[in-house]
Design an enzyme around this catalytic site. Sequence first.
Site, PDB file in Angstrom:
ATOM      1  N   ASN A 173       0.793  -1.224   0.000  1.00 35.05           N
ATOM      2  CA  ASN A 173       0.000   0.000   0.000  1.00 35.05           C
ATOM      3  C   ASN A 173       0.829   1.280   0.000  1.00 35.05           C
ATOM      4  O   ASN A 173       0.451   2.268  -0.621  1.00 35.05           O
ATOM      5  CB  ASN A 173      -0.923   0.005   1.222  1.00 35.05           C
ATOM      6  CG  ASN A 173      -1.736   1.264   1.329  1.00 35.05           C
ATOM      7  OD1 ASN A 173      -2.585   1.540   0.492  1.00 35.05           O
ATOM      8  ND2 ASN A 173      -1.481   2.065   2.360  1.00 35.05           N
ATOM      9  N   ASP A 283      -0.642  -6.553   4.801  1.00 32.16           N
ATOM     10  CA  ASP A 283      -0.962  -5.357   5.572  1.00 32.16           C
ATOM     11  C   ASP A 283      -1.910  -4.441   4.787  1.00 32.16           C
ATOM     12  O   ASP A 283      -1.924  -4.430   3.563  1.00 32.16           O
ATOM     13  CB  ASP A 283       0.349  -4.616   5.874  1.00 32.16           C
ATOM     14  CG  ASP A 283       0.166  -3.440   6.792  1.00 32.16           C
ATOM     15  OD1 ASP A 283      -0.227  -3.649   7.944  1.00 32.16           O
ATOM     16  OD2 ASP A 283       0.421  -2.295   6.352  1.00 32.16           O
ATOM     17  N   HIS A 287      -7.067  -0.769   1.823  1.00 33.24           N
ATOM     18  CA  HIS A 287      -6.584   0.488   1.248  1.00 33.24           C
ATOM     19  C   HIS A 287      -6.031   0.311  -0.159  1.00 33.24           C
ATOM     20  O   HIS A 287      -5.488   1.253  -0.734  1.00 33.24           O
ATOM     21  CB  HIS A 287      -5.539   1.098   2.176  1.00 33.24           C
ATOM     22  CG  HIS A 287      -6.066   1.335   3.557  1.00 33.24           C
ATOM     23  ND1 HIS A 287      -6.978   2.320   3.847  1.00 33.24           N
ATOM     24  CD2 HIS A 287      -5.847   0.680   4.722  1.00 33.24           C
ATOM     25  CE1 HIS A 287      -7.288   2.280   5.127  1.00 33.24           C
ATOM     26  NE2 HIS A 287      -6.620   1.288   5.681  1.00 33.24           N
ATOM     27  N   GLU A 326      -5.139  -8.354   6.475  1.00 31.97           N
ATOM     28  CA  GLU A 326      -5.568  -7.437   7.529  1.00 31.97           C
ATOM     29  C   GLU A 326      -6.511  -6.412   6.904  1.00 31.97           C
ATOM     30  O   GLU A 326      -6.071  -5.419   6.327  1.00 31.97           O
ATOM     31  CB  GLU A 326      -4.369  -6.733   8.171  1.00 31.97           C
ATOM     32  CG  GLU A 326      -4.768  -5.774   9.288  1.00 31.97           C
ATOM     33  CD  GLU A 326      -4.142  -4.392   9.165  1.00 31.97           C
ATOM     34  OE1 GLU A 326      -4.171  -3.645  10.157  1.00 31.97           O
ATOM     35  OE2 GLU A 326      -3.635  -4.039   8.080  1.00 31.97           O
TER      36      GLU A 326
END
Length: 565
Positions: A173, A283, A287, A326
């Site tokens: 990200n 992670d 997003h 996540e």
Amino acid sequence: MKSNILAILSIFLFVACQSTVKENKEKTQNSSLTTGQAVTPNPNFQWESATIYFLLTDRFNNGNPNNDINYGRDQETGKLRGFMGGDIQGIIQKIEDGYFTDLGVNAIWFTPVIEQVHGATDEGTGNTYAYHGYWAKDWTSLDPNFGTEEDLRNLVKKAHNKGIRVLLDVVLNHTGPVTDQDPVWPQEWVRTSPTCEFTTYENTTSCTLVENLPDILTESNTAVKLPDALLAKWKKEGRLSEELDELDVFFNRTGHPRAPRFYIMKWLTDYIHQFGIDGFRVDTVKHVNENAWAELYTEAAAAFKLWKQKNASLVLDDNPFYMVGEVYNYGISSGRDFDLGDKKVDYYANGFKSLINFELKTDAEKEYETIFKKYSKLLHTTLKDKSVVNYLTSHDDGQPFDKERNDPFRAANVLLLTPGASQIYYGDETARNLTIEGTQGDATLRSFMNWNELDSIPQTKNILEHWQKIGRFRNDHPSIGAGIHNRLTEKPYAFSRYFSNEKYTDKVVIGLDLPKGKKSISVKGIFGNGTKLYDRYTDTYVVVANQQVELENEFNTAILELAEQ
């Protein structure tokens, strides 16, 4: 009279002999954990019932004090916001010592070990270095604070020798923040505004997570050139030609455009090709556009398959590559869809076998049966063939279950016995302090592992022993995480777990909150009369009679399995 005495003596000797055999067997098993010898992995391992140990690489164990300071990272920081020395060699030491095996751990997830930004920054919580690993500077190299490629190769090898899988924590990200030593990546690679608002799909994906955390343009398909700063770095390190040649091979093979996300996917999957990484913990999933995760999984799965073909003697089992995501605030009750405000996304359909479940920390306040029944039902209906990774504490959740560590025994029971995969956060099993005075924000969750308390506080040893007993039992019985739950009796509380596939059947009976002294535990419908069972919690053999077993001890827990014949 003489014959009666002889009979009694014979019984005594038989019982003593059985006890000695059991004791010697356990001593032999335990000794093998500390000599570096291989441990036979559970051939019936299921990711749906995995026990994953999550640790901050920098905060777990310092195996090599010589790598504690690099790149001049010696400025004063906020409390618990600088590097503290933990490294890959420290993890290896605990693998070899048998620490994870004794705890029943069959997968290790450690925070990212790729090269981090060199400078420090203040996000409003004090001067901070990238000790946590989530601020990437160069995805193609390891950070010397954490170790070397040889260290990582050795870690995977040592873990596999113990039947433990390795999950690499990966970030697609964002880059690391801009510091006085770390310039921003080119605008063709990242956006630096706006900051995410988290109310719509657009303002959750096309934005920066926080201020000064450049966001990779993961939605873009436009070809971009490599940053000049990265090229100069590679040239200085003597590997420019090698890196460029590998990129040419990757893009020619895949046909992907040279867009930012595909460069990073190549760099991340290199760790699978080189070391045989078993899975990714991903992670900041929500997003990034979900198609990117499907693309990452395709490349990762292909890399893992190729590694297995080239390293047949090192392969643990036939499980495919594993990805757990996540998705912040995802809960098991949401099922397959996560609501981003104006759009729902099924991340399970985009490469993920599991998602981290943020719901158990609140469910943990409920009665055992309420929790277990709910999770068993959802995992065998809505989430069939998928899973969740349950947790109670973590590195960035400021509202964990039992933050004061008032009941670590119940925490073990809830975490390790709830259906689904379980994530032990380092120090859950030793009641590591989560309320450190003088810290700001999530730093309080990230103190160094409390190894010293294991040597000095008897209660800490007792807590660890409970976690170990339940954990090893869980590792040996996939039915606990992946099986069907069924309550046998309400009081005393006893339940069964049953798992079956085309190759294997597993069943257990567990009792919790049992009375001290004499106790009867129903095994009705699970084990027949005359069956010899073994209570792993107290090292006791019992025989089923009248559809139950009788135990007499001072413990409130029983974990029953078929006795070895």
